[in-house]
Write a protein that holds these residues in place. Structure first.
Motif, PDB file in Angstrom:
ATOM      1  N   ILE A 375       0.824  -1.082  -0.023  1.00  0.00           N
ATOM      2  CA  ILE A 375      -0.069  -0.227  -0.015  1.00  0.00           C
ATOM      3  C   ILE A 375       0.794   1.172  -0.048  1.00  0.00           C
ATOM      4  N   GLU A 376       0.666   2.199  -1.000  1.00  0.00           N
ATOM      5  CA  GLU A 376       1.365   3.535  -1.002  1.00  0.00           C
ATOM      6  C   GLU A 376       0.976   4.153   0.224  1.00  0.00           C
ATOM      7  N   GLY A 377       2.163   4.863   0.990  1.00  0.00           N
ATOM      8  CA  GLY A 377       1.978   5.758   2.188  1.00  0.00           C
ATOM      9  C   GLY A 377       2.261   4.670   3.402  1.00  0.00           C
ATOM     10  N   VAL A 378       1.960   3.351   2.988  1.00  0.00           N
ATOM     11  CA  VAL A 378       2.026   2.437   4.385  1.00  0.00           C
ATOM     12  C   VAL A 378       3.492   1.427   4.052  1.00  0.00           C
ATOM     13  N   HIS A 379       3.201   0.758   2.734  1.00  0.00           N
ATOM     14  CA  HIS A 379       4.293  -0.003   2.621  1.00  0.00           C
ATOM     15  C   HIS A 379       5.501   0.579   1.587  1.00  0.00           C
ATOM     16  N   HIS A 380       5.052   1.554   1.016  1.00  0.00           N
ATOM     17  CA  HIS A 380       6.223   2.272   0.072  1.00  0.00           C
ATOM     18  C   HIS A 380       5.861   3.534  -0.272  1.00  0.00           C
ATOM     19  N   LYS A 381       6.894   4.506  -0.514  1.00  0.00           N
ATOM     20  CA  LYS A 381       6.525   5.878  -0.953  1.00  0.00           C
ATOM     21  C   LYS A 381       7.385   5.878  -2.317  1.00  0.00           C
ATOM     22  N   VAL A 382       6.977   6.905  -3.134  1.00  0.00           N
ATOM     23  CA  VAL A 382       7.487   7.066  -4.545  1.00  0.00           C
ATOM     24  C   VAL A 382       8.538   7.896  -4.364  1.00  0.00           C
ATOM     25  N   VAL A 383       9.811   7.427  -4.823  1.00  0.00           N
ATOM     26  CA  VAL A 383      10.930   8.192  -5.177  1.00  0.00           C
ATOM     27  C   VAL A 383      11.508   8.200  -6.316  1.00  0.00           C
ATOM     28  N   ASP A 384      11.733   9.242  -6.936  1.00  0.00           N
ATOM     29  CA  ASP A 384      12.171   9.184  -8.506  1.00  0.00           C
ATOM     30  C   ASP A 384      11.168   8.513  -9.366  1.00  0.00           C
ATOM     31  N   GLY A 385      10.115   8.414  -9.043  1.00  0.00           N
ATOM     32  CA  GLY A 385       9.140   7.756  -9.764  1.00  0.00           C
ATOM     33  C   GLY A 385       9.072   6.275  -9.746  1.00  0.00           C
ATOM     34  N   GLN A 386       9.645   5.782  -8.711  1.00  0.00           N
ATOM     35  CA  GLN A 386       9.797   4.347  -8.327  1.00  0.00           C
ATOM     36  C   GLN A 386       9.249   4.153  -6.967  1.00  0.00           C
ATOM     37  N   PRO A 387       8.195   3.239  -6.780  1.00  0.00           N
ATOM     38  CA  PRO A 387       8.106   2.795  -5.444  1.00  0.00           C
ATOM     39  C   PRO A 387       9.180   2.237  -4.772  1.00  0.00           C
ATOM     40  N   GLN A 388       9.427   2.693  -3.411  1.00  0.00           N
ATOM     41  CA  GLN A 388      10.480   2.287  -2.500  1.00  0.00           C
ATOM     42  C   GLN A 388       9.656   1.939  -1.104  1.00  0.00           C
ATOM     43  N   LEU A 389      10.209   0.713  -0.714  1.00  0.00           N
ATOM     44  CA  LEU A 389       9.674   0.209   0.425  1.00  0.00           C
ATOM     45  C   LEU A 389      10.046   1.091   1.624  1.00  0.00           C
ATOM     46  N   THR A 390       9.122   1.423   2.477  1.00  0.00           N
ATOM     47  CA  THR A 390       9.219   1.618   4.042  1.00  0.00           C
ATOM     48  C   THR A 390       9.869   0.585   4.896  1.00  0.00           C
ATOM     49  N   ASP A 391      10.244   0.835   5.999  1.00  0.00           N
ATOM     50  CA  ASP A 391      10.623  -0.118   7.093  1.00  0.00           C
ATOM     51  C   ASP A 391       9.523  -1.160   7.129  1.00  0.00           C
ATOM     52  N   LEU A 392       8.262  -0.719   7.370  1.00  0.00           N
ATOM     53  CA  LEU A 392       7.277  -1.603   7.372  1.00  0.00           C
ATOM     54  C   LEU A 392       7.015  -2.375   6.185  1.00  0.00           C
ATOM     55  N   GLY A 393       7.136  -1.700   4.897  1.00  0.00           N
ATOM     56  CA  GLY A 393       7.114  -2.467   3.729  1.00  0.00           C
ATOM     57  C   GLY A 393       8.041  -3.676   3.580  1.00  0.00           C
ATOM     58  N   VAL A 394       9.343  -3.411   3.984  1.00  0.00           N
ATOM     59  CA  VAL A 394      10.322  -4.269   4.179  1.00  0.00           C
ATOM     60  C   VAL A 394      10.121  -5.855   5.096  1.00  0.00           C
ATOM     61  N   LYS A 395       9.373  -5.211   6.087  1.00  0.00           N
ATOM     62  CA  LYS A 395       8.952  -6.209   7.176  1.00  0.00           C
ATOM     63  C   LYS A 395       7.721  -7.067   6.530  1.00  0.00           C
ATOM     64  N   GLN A 396       6.784  -6.601   6.085  1.00  0.00           N
ATOM     65  CA  GLN A 396       5.516  -7.082   5.488  1.00  0.00           C
ATOM     66  C   GLN A 396       5.374  -7.702   4.175  1.00  0.00           C
ATOM     67  N   VAL A 397       6.166  -6.915   3.464  1.00  0.00           N
ATOM     68  CA  VAL A 397       6.025  -7.339   1.977  1.00  0.00           C
ATOM     69  C   VAL A 397       7.247  -8.136   1.511  1.00  0.00           C
TER      70      VAL A 397
END
Length: 510
Positions: A375-397
């Motif tokens: 989920i954007e804003g939860v598991h990833h943020k968009v950096v330079d046009g590419q989704p990049q995982l957040t810390d929670l994203g790395v843990k859950q996805v």
């Protein structure tokens, strides 16, 4: 809807630069998902899975899995089995007859699986799928030739687990090469020599020559076996004098590779207990700077580089370019389906259709992208046009997120690291795109022989023991060659080779 539109815009951008492979069913799937609100009130489809686990067992009530089940209107009952133990568990479950509704086999030619299919343990999906007019996503978004590979005796029993063919690569600690002034290897001989210098060069500076050169997990070096076989021509068809197709690991090419590993072992390059190392141990060793080289998924380069930087700030992990060997290059292409899903015959016919609808709905770019980034804003943020995982994203996805659906085929997925910067991923894709042109697919991941299925289990452990003995020097290479010749003269094997030749012609032509 703002989040949804932004995410779709990001995905469109990624498609345009080649990071996410588009597919015909994606747009339609979006409509279906949005239209799914009307069906949201329907009772969630409950499904029971047995699947391998490649990460920590997930919490099915966390943000990622709650959203997945909401979008698919499902309730998943998943038994996660550590990947290193999965084959044993799989065989035990088949033997017990107490099958879950849906079971994964990570190998479509596994003998116990083929036996279970022939004994009627799973549904024949051929009449359900028909001409795929009701399942366009399964047809159009699956890997190349996958549905042909799914067939056994002309019938389809499994649903593909679509995976990229560009997947594995030989990892190397580039910073250690630089420290010891060793050029990046381009041949197998240069690679072996570089590893020999590293294990004797104290690259981590701890004052001990305790660095492992080439690391593996299980027999022989597990994920790396086919990569090295390709360099010796071991993934090319080799026929006996009667026109039978010899099993790849009983060919002269494989024997030549065993001799190569024997020299690596004598030089202190190959891990001393190479057949006893578990996958989790190997991962931990490479991630903490105790090994110079390891064959695993290309996307792991960035993750393991960051892990190594925690103790060695200058750490740099690369995937080597295709190494030239005696009869090929050290690049193996993955089967475009990593095994398959099989539906127990105990499942009622009406529910089989519901399960197929679930796989049809999720075999799209949309669901695969969600699977990869959450989920954007939860598991990833968009950096330079590419989704990049957040810390929670790395843990859950994690890689476990893709164990419960087919995914849409995307030949770059095992190269991209969702935690890495866009520039890193762009460069990595460019570095390894040649793999798809020069790599070889192991035909024995597709073809089958009933005779081999019945006969080989009686010899497998003894053969593995003899390979290990040859590598560590307990028997001579001449003795090993004589042992292989004896196996190849076995009437059952000779019959199996004829069956393999016919199966090869069926799947691959001449």
């Amino acid at each position: 809807m703002v989040v949804s539109k932004r995410f779709n815009l990001v995905l469109s951008t990624l498609v345009s630069v080649g990071l996410i492979a588009g597919c015909a069913g994606g747009g339609e799937a979006t409509k279906k998902t949005e239209a799914g609100g009307a069906a949201a009130s329907a009772e969630p489809l409950k499904m029971q899975f047995l699947v391998p686990s490649y990460a920590d067992v997930p919490n099915m009530n966390d943000e990622y899995w709650t959203e997945w089940q909401k979008r698919t209107n499902t309730k998943l009952d998943v038994e996660w089995v550590p990947s290193g133990d999965y084959d044993t568990k799989f065989d035990l479950v088949l033997a017990s007859g107490n099958l879950p509704e849906i079971i994964v086999s990570s190998n479509i030619t596994r003998p116990t699986l083929l036996s279970a299919i022939k004994q009627g343990a799973f549904w024949d999906l051929t009449p359900f799928l028909g001409d795929f007019s009701k399942y366009p996503n399964l047809k159009n978004n699956s890997g190349p030739n996958v549905w042909n590979y799914m067939k056994l005796d002309g019938k389809v029993y499994g649903l593909p687990r679509n995976r990229p063919q560009i997947d594995l690569g030989i990892k190397m600690r580039k910073d250690w090469l630089d420290k010891l002034k060793i050029p990046v290897p381009t041949t197998l001989d240069e690679y072996a020599e570089a590893l020999k210098k590293i294990v004797n060069g104290d690259p981590d500076g701890n004052g001990k020559n305790d660095t492992v050169g080439l690391l593996g997990h299980g027999f022989l070096v597990a994920d790396g076996d086919e990569t090295f076989q390709a360099a010796f021509g071991g993934l090319d068809p080799v026929y006996d004098k009667d026109g039978g197709l010899i099993r790849n690991f009983l060919t002269p090419n494989y024997t030549e590779m065993v001799a190569w590993f024997r020299k690596l072992y004598a030089d202190g390059v190959l891990a001393k207990e190479f057949t006893a190392v578990k996958k989790t141990q190997a991962e931990e060793m490479f991630a903490t700077g105790r090994a110079a080289s390891y064959v695993r998924n290309i996307w792991r380069d960035y993750t393991w580089e960051q892990d190594n930087k925690k103790t060695q700030p200058d750490a740099k992990v690369i995937t080597l370019p295709p190494l030239k060997g005696p009869n090929g290059v050290a690049v193996s292409l993955a089967n475009p389906t990593f095994g398959a899903f099989y539906i127990s015959k105990k499942v009622p016919e009406a529910k089989v259709r519901q399960i197929l609808d679930y796989f049809e709905k999720t075999t799209t770019t949309e669901y695969t992208d969600f699977n990869y980034y959450g989920i954007e804003g939860v598991h990833h943020k968009v950096v330079d046009g590419q989704p990049q995982l957040t810390d929670l994203g790395v843990k859950q996805v994690t890689t476990n997120a893709n164990q419960v659906f087919s995914m849409a085929f995307n030949n770059k997925m095992k190269v991209l690291n969702p935690s890495a910067p866009k520039a890193y991923n762009d460069a990595k894709i460019k570095d390894v795109e040649v793999y798809g042109k020069v790599g070889k697919l192991n035909p024995f991941s597709i073809i089958n022989s009933d005779t081999w299925t019945a006969a080989w289990p009686k010899f497998e452990k003894d053969w593995q023991a003899n390979v290990a003995k040859a590598i560590v020097g307990q028997i001579s290479m001449e003795e090993y060659k004589a042992y292989v010749e004896k196996l190849n003269a076995n009437p059952d094997f000779k019959k199996a080779y004829q069956e393999y030749a016919q199966s090869y012609k069926q799947y691959f032509g001449k």
